[in-house]
Motif scaffolding. Sequence first.
Motif, mmCIF file in Angstrom:
data_model
loop_
_atom_site.group_PDB
_atom_site.id
_atom_site.type_symbol
_atom_site.label_atom_id
_atom_site.label_comp_id
_atom_site.label_asym_id
_atom_site.label_seq_id
_atom_site.Cartn_x
_atom_site.Cartn_y
_atom_site.Cartn_z
ATOM 1 N N THR A 12 63.790 37.464 36.380
ATOM 2 C CA THR A 12 65.183 37.872 36.286
ATOM 3 C C THR A 12 65.367 39.118 37.130
ATOM 4 O O THR A 12 64.561 40.043 37.053
ATOM 5 C CB THR A 12 65.567 38.175 34.824
ATOM 6 O OG1 THR A 12 65.363 36.994 34.052
ATOM 7 C CG2 THR A 12 67.012 38.632 34.712
ATOM 8 N N ILE A 13 66.407 39.132 37.940
ATOM 9 C CA ILE A 13 66.794 40.346 38.655
ATOM 10 C C ILE A 13 68.033 40.857 37.944
ATOM 11 O O ILE A 13 69.025 40.138 37.811
ATOM 12 C CB ILE A 13 67.065 40.060 40.143
ATOM 13 C CG1 ILE A 13 65.782 39.559 40.817
ATOM 14 C CG2 ILE A 13 67.589 41.321 40.826
ATOM 15 C CD1 ILE A 13 65.932 39.177 42.267
ATOM 16 N N ARG A 14 67.942 42.077 37.475
ATOM 17 C CA ARG A 14 69.013 42.648 36.659
ATOM 18 C C ARG A 14 69.249 44.097 37.054
ATOM 19 O O ARG A 14 68.378 44.736 37.664
ATOM 20 C CB ARG A 14 68.666 42.560 35.179
ATOM 21 C CG ARG A 14 67.408 43.341 34.827
ATOM 22 C CD ARG A 14 67.274 43.599 33.346
ATOM 23 N NE ARG A 14 66.025 44.250 33.015
ATOM 24 C CZ ARG A 14 65.803 45.547 33.127
ATOM 25 N NH1 ARG A 14 66.732 46.362 33.585
ATOM 26 N NH2 ARG A 14 64.630 46.078 32.780
ATOM 27 N N ALA A 23 58.708 52.964 33.626
ATOM 28 C CA ALA A 23 58.074 51.745 34.136
ATOM 29 C C ALA A 23 58.262 51.629 35.645
ATOM 30 O O ALA A 23 57.328 51.255 36.366
ATOM 31 C CB ALA A 23 58.647 50.517 33.435
ATOM 32 N N VAL A 24 59.444 51.971 36.138
ATOM 33 C CA VAL A 24 59.721 51.873 37.568
ATOM 34 C C VAL A 24 58.924 52.910 38.348
ATOM 35 O O VAL A 24 58.315 52.596 39.374
ATOM 36 C CB VAL A 24 61.233 51.985 37.851
ATOM 37 C CG1 VAL A 24 61.505 52.097 39.338
ATOM 38 C CG2 VAL A 24 61.963 50.798 37.253
ATOM 39 N N VAL A 25 58.904 54.132 37.881
ATOM 40 C CA VAL A 25 58.124 55.175 38.562
ATOM 41 C C VAL A 25 56.656 54.785 38.583
ATOM 42 O O VAL A 25 55.987 54.877 39.623
ATOM 43 C CB VAL A 25 58.333 56.554 37.900
ATOM 44 C CG1 VAL A 25 57.344 57.576 38.428
ATOM 45 C CG2 VAL A 25 59.765 57.037 38.120
ATOM 46 N N ARG A 78 59.664 40.161 34.929
ATOM 47 C CA ARG A 78 58.879 38.956 34.679
ATOM 48 C C ARG A 78 58.166 39.153 33.341
ATOM 49 O O ARG A 78 57.552 40.179 33.116
ATOM 50 C CB ARG A 78 57.876 38.741 35.810
ATOM 51 C CG ARG A 78 56.999 37.527 35.580
ATOM 52 C CD ARG A 78 56.220 37.184 36.818
ATOM 53 N NE ARG A 78 56.931 36.028 37.385
ATOM 54 C CZ ARG A 78 56.892 35.673 38.639
ATOM 55 N NH1 ARG A 78 56.214 36.359 39.492
ATOM 56 N NH2 ARG A 78 57.533 34.609 39.051
ATOM 57 N N ASP A 79 58.285 38.150 32.486
ATOM 58 C CA ASP A 79 57.670 38.208 31.157
ATOM 59 C C ASP A 79 58.061 39.472 30.397
ATOM 60 O O ASP A 79 57.247 40.086 29.719
ATOM 61 C CB ASP A 79 56.142 38.100 31.271
ATOM 62 C CG ASP A 79 55.701 36.807 31.925
ATOM 63 O OD1 ASP A 79 56.367 35.774 31.707
ATOM 64 O OD2 ASP A 79 54.695 36.841 32.671
ATOM 65 N N GLY A 80 59.328 39.891 30.549
ATOM 66 C CA GLY A 80 59.849 41.032 29.803
ATOM 67 C C GLY A 80 59.461 42.396 30.333
ATOM 68 O O GLY A 80 59.797 43.410 29.721
ATOM 69 N N ALA A 81 58.758 42.457 31.461
ATOM 70 C CA ALA A 81 58.327 43.744 32.011
ATOM 71 C C ALA A 81 58.837 43.902 33.437
ATOM 72 O O ALA A 81 58.989 42.923 34.172
ATOM 73 C CB ALA A 81 56.803 43.844 31.993
ATOM 74 N N ASP A 107 50.159 44.097 40.182
ATOM 75 C CA ASP A 107 49.814 42.925 39.369
ATOM 76 C C ASP A 107 50.731 41.731 39.633
ATOM 77 O O ASP A 107 50.441 40.624 39.183
ATOM 78 C CB ASP A 107 49.859 43.270 37.875
ATOM 79 C CG ASP A 107 48.776 44.262 37.467
ATOM 80 O OD1 ASP A 107 47.773 44.401 38.209
ATOM 81 O OD2 ASP A 107 48.936 44.910 36.416
ATOM 82 N N HIS A 108 51.837 41.953 40.331
ATOM 83 C CA HIS A 108 52.819 40.901 40.582
ATOM 84 C C HIS A 108 53.046 40.638 42.067
ATOM 85 O O HIS A 108 53.954 39.885 42.426
ATOM 86 C CB HIS A 108 54.151 41.256 39.912
ATOM 87 C CG HIS A 108 54.059 41.336 38.426
ATOM 88 N ND1 HIS A 108 54.124 40.231 37.618
ATOM 89 C CD2 HIS A 108 53.879 42.394 37.599
ATOM 90 C CE1 HIS A 108 54.005 40.607 36.350
ATOM 91 N NE2 HIS A 108 53.852 41.912 36.320
ATOM 92 N N GLN A 109 52.249 41.248 42.925
ATOM 93 C CA GLN A 109 52.437 41.057 44.364
ATOM 94 C C GLN A 109 51.985 39.671 44.794
ATOM 95 O O GLN A 109 51.252 39.000 44.086
ATOM 96 C CB GLN A 109 51.685 42.145 45.134
ATOM 97 C CG GLN A 109 52.327 43.509 44.952
ATOM 98 C CD GLN A 109 51.583 44.637 45.629
ATOM 99 O OE1 GLN A 109 50.525 44.462 46.224
ATOM 100 N NE2 GLN A 109 52.138 45.837 45.528
#
Length: 167
Positions: A12-14, A23-25, A78-81, A107-109
């Motif tokens: 999801t892009i939100r 989390a973003v930093v 993705r998966d709530g994170a 971890d998602h690249q």
Amino acid sequence: MWPSNATVSGMTIRPYRSSDVEAVVSLALRAWAPVFASIEQAMDPEVYRAFYPNGWRDSQRAAVKAALAEQRVWIAERDGAAAGFVSIVLHRDDGIGEIHMVAVDPDHQERGIGMALTEYAIDWMREAGMTVAMVETGADPGHSPARRTYERAGFGLWPVARYFKKL
């Protein structure tokens, strides 16, 4: 009306929420660690130290927090994170939308998240009335994945030479 959320390739892009800041930093610093190692190798050591006297993490932490506070930002979840983010600046007088920052958690690249965020940003800028999209990245080896993404998204290179010298 632009959708507030979009589902792309299982994510999801939100819009960014203030509760996302840590989390973003964190993901940005993890994503950019190899990039800054590459930059350090590519630059004159004295110039690098002048740019980052306390290390790159402090300046990037501050830059990401400023972007989150001042720019349009979307989160790839993705998966709530939070798995990645993109920030945009509109230069309305010039009709230019700028992708200011993009980062994908290590971890998602290699799962299309960077491309999905880039395409989402381009579509949003077009809807906002911009006539040109711009993104800037490094020419060092650490930025090669970013360059590939931007080239696949249709960006063309504007040849610029920027030189630095420690005084």
